[in-house]
Design an enzyme around this catalytic site. Structure first.
Site, PDB file in Angstrom:
ATOM      1  N   GLU A 199      -5.887 -53.482 -52.580  1.00 13.89           N
ATOM      2  CA  GLU A 199      -7.017 -52.780 -51.952  1.00 13.89           C
ATOM      3  C   GLU A 199      -6.567 -52.091 -50.666  1.00 13.89           C
ATOM      4  O   GLU A 199      -7.220 -52.163 -49.625  1.00 13.89           O
ATOM      5  CB  GLU A 199      -8.186 -53.741 -51.690  1.00 13.89           C
TER       6      GLU A 199
ATOM      7  N   CYS B  86     -15.190 -39.374 -71.454  1.00 18.50           N
ATOM      8  CA  CYS B  86     -14.951 -38.220 -72.324  1.00 18.50           C
ATOM      9  C   CYS B  86     -13.515 -38.173 -72.839  1.00 18.50           C
ATOM     10  O   CYS B  86     -13.196 -37.344 -73.683  1.00 18.50           O
ATOM     11  CB  CYS B  86     -15.274 -36.930 -71.579  1.00 18.50           C
TER      12      CYS B  86
ATOM     13  N   ASN C 138     -10.852 -49.557 -62.007  1.00 15.72           N
ATOM     14  CA  ASN C 138     -10.614 -50.070 -63.364  1.00 15.72           C
ATOM     15  C   ASN C 138      -9.410 -49.452 -64.071  1.00 15.72           C
ATOM     16  O   ASN C 138      -9.424 -49.282 -65.284  1.00 15.72           O
ATOM     17  CB  ASN C 138     -11.873 -49.904 -64.225  1.00 15.72           C
TER      18      ASN C 138
ATOM     19  N   GLY D  86      -6.291 -50.880 -63.463  1.00 17.27           N
ATOM     20  CA  GLY D  86      -5.323 -51.961 -63.595  1.00 17.27           C
ATOM     21  C   GLY D  86      -4.375 -52.101 -62.421  1.00 17.27           C
ATOM     22  O   GLY D  86      -3.286 -52.663 -62.567  1.00 17.27           O
TER      23      GLY D  86
END
Length: 195
Positions: free
Chosen positions: A88, A147, A12, A14
């Site tokens: 990938e 966090c 995640n 991008g």
């Protein structure tokens, strides 16, 4: 001079969006690109690369037994191609990464790979390990942990929402199965890795 690039991150961040943007930039200038993705990644549909923000493009697929040098050579013989983009890339074999390096060196075509650096156990994927060793240039694509720190790790969660420490290295999934974390929160989720 053509180079082999490795753009890596955790989930995640991008990476696919950046790949599609790079391809678009070439196409906008009248140049053709050659997109590749693993044949078992069907999240955007078979033979498609898609991003979480909704953009996608057609891609050729490869299996782990395919000769990527031969695929690229055949594509170049079919017509001009300014750049090869691999999504990938962590799922490639070590030999396939060497085939990409050979395509860069012998065919003179830039190859830009986008993929994960480590799996949900904190271990390098074979394709990523080979790219870290062979790439001419490496770029970290950053994302953040809950966090606020830089996320460098990823956990796989089960149906109960708890982090998994065992399982196959390759399992196609998205936001529902994987969470990007900083190393501290990765350790809290899965425990310390035995030395």
């Amino acid at each position: 001079m053509a180079k082999l690039y490795f753009n890596y991150s955790t989930m995640n961040a991008g990476k696919s969006t950046l790949l599609l943007q790079a391809s678009y930039n070439y196409i906008e200038r009248g140049m053709q690109t050659y997109l590749l993705t693993a044949n078992f990644d069907d999240r955007a549909g078979m033979g498609r690369i898609g991003s979480r923000i909704g953009i996608e493009a057609e891609a050729d697929t490869y299996t782990q037994s395919d000769d990527l040098f031969a695929k690229i050579d055949a594509r170049l013989k079919a017509g001009p191609c300014a750049c090869v983009l691999v999504d990938e890339a962590q799922w490639m074999t070590r030999d396939q990464v060497w085939q990409l390096a050979r395509a860069v060196d012998d065919l003179g075509v830039p190859v830009m790979c986008y993929g994960l650096r480590v799996d949900f156990r904190g271990e390098l994927f074979p394709g990523s390990a080979a790219l870290l060793a062979l790439a001419d240039e490496m770029r970290e694509v950053r994302t953040i942990c809950h966090c606020g720190r830089k996320a460098t790790m990823v956990i796989r969660v089960g149906e109960d929402g708890n982090a998994l420490a065992e399982g196959a290295q390759i399992e196609v999934g998205g936001n529902d199965r994987y969470i990007s974390l900083c190393r501290k929160h990765f350790r809290e989720a899965v425990g310390d890795v035995p030395v």
